[in-house]
Scaffold this active site. Structure first.
Site, short mmCIF file in Angstrom:
data_model
loop_
_atom_site.label_atom_id
_atom_site.label_comp_id
_atom_site.label_asym_id
_atom_site.label_seq_id
_atom_site.Cartn_x
_atom_site.Cartn_y
_atom_site.Cartn_z
CG ASP A 34 -1.54 1.30 1.58
OD1 ASP A 34 -1.68 2.14 0.67
OD2 ASP A 34 -1.95 1.49 2.76
CG HIS A 61 -3.30 4.86 3.79
ND1 HIS A 61 -3.59 3.68 3.14
CD2 HIS A 61 -4.45 5.58 3.80
CE1 HIS A 61 -4.86 3.69 2.76
NE2 HIS A 61 -5.40 4.83 3.15
#
Lengths: 558, 558
Positions: free
Chosen positions: B202, B374
């Site tokens: 990611d 994130h």
């Protein structure tokens, strides 16, 4: 939430009436009207750029409605500085009366004159500078230097029988400005000691804590990026930011690079700024962009427009490989500008495109390459404390900005009831040093689209939104006038609706049946038949597709 | 800049083929296809929310095109976590084949099942947890705990004859997570020591320097705001952010306040989270919002949706006074969420509306009330160093994010040529531990609008943009088939064009004249006559208004 509209009373003698016709509750189209003893003074006349849901609109103007029948009483327009949101609507006002004098500093007038030239208007002007005092009818105007992201900005103190009003225009208080021209706090002090009855401060950054960083912090960062760039450098910035361009030119000169200007407004504005001495071009640093290609890659800096991701500007075209300068690996692009809310998607699209070409992109998010042009909360506290105005009416900003500015005013001791949280159209009367809200005018948006000014209404924009989001289905039936018998159609065409036109075969018999039934019942009224077609198609499309395109029915008698 | 499309070769035995059909070069619609020995595994199947210029689109799906004829070979869909951009397109894929098994953690499956229920689909599921190893045909899957802004997220290590691939799903590396569930770096270490051939991390925050702050920093800020709020408190957040809701409930309980949930998705998701034990509701803290009105103002916290300014969500309706809970002075609103690029205007509009009502608005801009879900650059460096994968293909992000992630990989010593900067449709084959790009598929947008899926094309969206920005002018003329003589019309109607329909009186004679001349010249072809009408009107409107509305001409023979 629209304000409750109520008419102000007739204006009493020796009373100053003030109302903004744009710029409050929004960032742009700043314009404030001052009236006393039958004479009107306007401060600023700017444009607002449309939001994405104001589809197809080019510009939004202040509402000239409240003064439209009073234009002969206007004795001048003071322009505080040369940004579009303060001067952009001047051509539209001068189209209504061409001989209203424009009052402003050298650079401000030069920029507005260049703009008016494109509209083929030659204005009457009165050039002023800091320290000047001018009397126009019942208004005595004193101009005060303020520091902003364009040179030569002025605040204006408006003195009348009713009292003293200080209107800052846009400003910040950089204490080490590049050109040495400080916001003149000595003048603010003097005015404050003599008594400022009403203060209209730029509140755009009132909700930003602390102090706006100084411009001098940017220079070394730019210089460092330029010094270490292996190949070409492109710097994108607002086309009126003379000081930023100056910093880039200085850094380029120091690193043995030349500078080429790209973009019509950049070339025009920097030409004016250099001619008037606001931009000091280092010897031999400027080069025509057509000749720049002959230089080796590490000898050139392009200074361009498009820092907001505008699709037709130089930078976006470079990102799309739709510009004669084709960037690639090793090239560096600096976005030396703020990111105006609403432009994020366009700007990130440009950054992505440039990254994909292999260029290194330096921007606000990863380096200190821009500071704001507006005073933050800490600076506004200085202002309030130095001025100690009796009344305050924050201007230039969305509601949250005005509200934050009013809170700062209260924290410095200005009473709640002396803090006026106005919106466009709020009418404030100042009489013997007391300011009071006496009315609320109904202020609309004036949309410019192509050569149409004010023709587009909010209802049209609503239609555009429906058309944009759903498309339309047009249905045409030709009937015999006497019998109501269908002689041609239904013809159905759709655009933006997406499904194949063949899908309409399903609804055509329904339309024909509905019309036959109506004819059988003796219905001949065209409006009734049209509505019948609309309902029939609308119901079908809603059930079949769960969508609501615009239905455009037409029953023609032939 | 579309990629040059080229077909991959036929897939060799013992070779793993990987291609994303969404999620690269964009934030959303994540979906990656894995194929080996004739069997297909899908990892994630999410939606992308449209940008403002994709008018009227509800959702965008991954392009199922490349697997549409291979659905019988799909042996499962691994869902890494329960966010819309990873599970939202599952109903649309299951509509193509309903019995594909879904594999995921308890919370993830519960959320996707609730969503499928609305589509009346009951899926086959295989629930897994961290540490589990499952073999599905040629794929051996090991599930690894990762920390994200929703509980129970999993990374998946896919082992086949071709090698080991680690796919993180969304993650960050909060080292003091609220639920104690760390991203399992021990498992990453073990995998790394045994050799990871290809790593798909990611990369959403790869361009953010440093480390994402920990969730625990938010709690005290929220608690402090709630403790000091004089009246009601509204907290808006993503409706799946269990930990944020947990923090709010804890802070409310500590301050003697009760919590009411507002918004359909908030009520649904928190119901599921509480039932499964992910949300620990303090005793007696929850109250139905209908009963909350009976509490005194300083005894309630509303937890609502709408943190992105969505016009139909609770918060925007409150800001517009279009909700039964009417906020006012003394009330506090906390936006405990990120601001997704593109939503700025809507969010600021909501903040302004709430401020105008007198509420105090606390948001990311003025307090630390949100952290990202994130991993930032610093965390990704840890990952790359712990895993030391042979090949890297960054996923989940715009191009600049993927590029930043690849740069980080190179900085940790992964060779340039082992860093794959892919886009949607890039086909990578892994064979004996070597990954190579072998093809580029053409991947399109699949638009959902109402009940239409994939019917709307980019050409339709272009039509919508023209309609939205310029409106249309429809022109209907009825002619006698034999003679070409006009028997009715021209009838002209415009929508979104803004000018009064009376302006068309100027062009009607031009149309009639053009048609008469054509008839005189013997032109009877309907297409030619239609084009003639289009040209006549188009020229007139462009000259008179400098605008380009859509011209919709229709010549009917009756």
């Amino acid at each position: 939430m629209a304000e409750a509209v109520f008419d102000p009373p007739a204006l009493e003698p020796r009373t100053l009436r003030i109302f903004p016709t744009g710029g409050l509750g929004e960032v742009g189209r700043n314009m404030t009207v001052y009236e006393i003893d039958g004479k009107i003074l306007i401060v600023d006349c700017g444009v607002l750029f449309p939001e994405p849901d104001q589809l197809g609109v080019d510009l939004i103007l202040p509402d000239f409605g409240p003064i439209r029948n009073r234009l002969d009483d206007v004795i001048g327009i003071v322009l505080t500085h040369g940004h579009e949101d303060h001067i952009g609507a001047v051509p539209y006002l001068l189209k209504l009366r061409g001989d209203i004098p424009l009052i402003g500093s050298g650079l401000t007038l030069a920029l507005v004159e260049a703009k008016l030239k494109e509209h083929r208007i030659k204005p009457y002007t009165l050039q002023v500078k800091e320290g000047d005092v001018e009397t126009l009818g019942p208004f005595t105007l004193e101009f005060i230097a303020v520091n902003h992201s364009i040179p030569d900005a002025l605040a204006v103190a408006v003195t009348t029988w009713a009292g003293v009003v200080l209107h800052t225009g846009d400003f910040k208080m950089d204490q080490l400005p590049l050109d040495g021209r400080l916001t003149d706090l000595r003048a603010f002090s003097r005015l404050g000691e003599n008594g400022v009855d009403l203060f209209l401060p730029d509140s755009t950054n009132a909700d930003v804590p602390g102090f706006t960083p100084i411009e001098r912090e940017i220079g070394p960062v730019l210089a460092n990026v330029i010094a270490n760039a292996p190949r070409r450098v492109v710097v994108a910035s607002f086309s009126s930011h003379v000081h930023r361009v100056q910093q880039v030119m200085d850094a380029a000169a120091k690193n043995g690079r030349r500078v080429a200007l790209l973009g019509r407004s950049m070339v025009r504005n920097m030409g004016i700024a250099a001619e008037l001495g606001y931009l000091k071009v280092p010897d031999g640093v400027l080069i025509d962009y057509r000749k720049a290609a002959d230089l080796s890659d590490n000898k050139i800096v392009y200074m361009s427009t498009g820092s907001q991701g505008e699709p037709m500007a130089v930078l976006a075209r470079m990102a799309n490989l739709d510009h004669q300068i084709e960037l690639g690996p090793g090239d560096t692009v600096i976005l030396a500008s703020s990111l105006i809310p609403g432009n994020e998607n366009s700007v990130y699209r440009v950054i992505d495109g440039l990254t994909k070409l292999g260029a290194t992109v330096v921007h606000k998010g990863n380096a200190k390459v821009h500071v704001s042009g507006h005073a933050s909360a800490g600076e506004l506290l200085y202002c309030y404390n130095i001025l100690k105005p009796t009344f305050v009416m924050p201007v230039h900003g969305e509601y949250r900005h005005l509200d934050a500015s009013a809170k700062l005013a209260r924290q410095t001791g200005i009473p709640d009831e002396n803090t006026i949280l106005a919106s466009n159209g709020t009418v404030v009367d100042l009489h013997e040093g007391v300011a009071r809200v006496v009315g609320q005018l109904d202020i609309g948006y004036v949309y410019v689209d192509g050569s149409s000014v004010g023709e587009i209404t909010d209802a049209d924009l609503k239609d555009r939104r429906i058309l944009g989001e759903e498309g339309f289905i047009s249905v045409i039936v030709v009937v015999e006038a006497a019998s109501g018998r269908i002689v041609a159609g239904p013809e159905i065409h759709a655009r933006g609706f997406a499904e194949d036109d063949a899908v309409f075969d399903a609804v055509k018999p329904k339309i024909a049946a509905a019309l036959r039934e109506a004819a059988g019942n003796g219905v001949r009224d065209n409006h009734a038949l049209t509505q019948l077609v609309r309902r029939t198609v609308g119901r079908w499309v809603n059930t079949s597709y769960r969508r609501r395109p615009m239905i455009v029915p037409l029953v023609i008698e032939a």
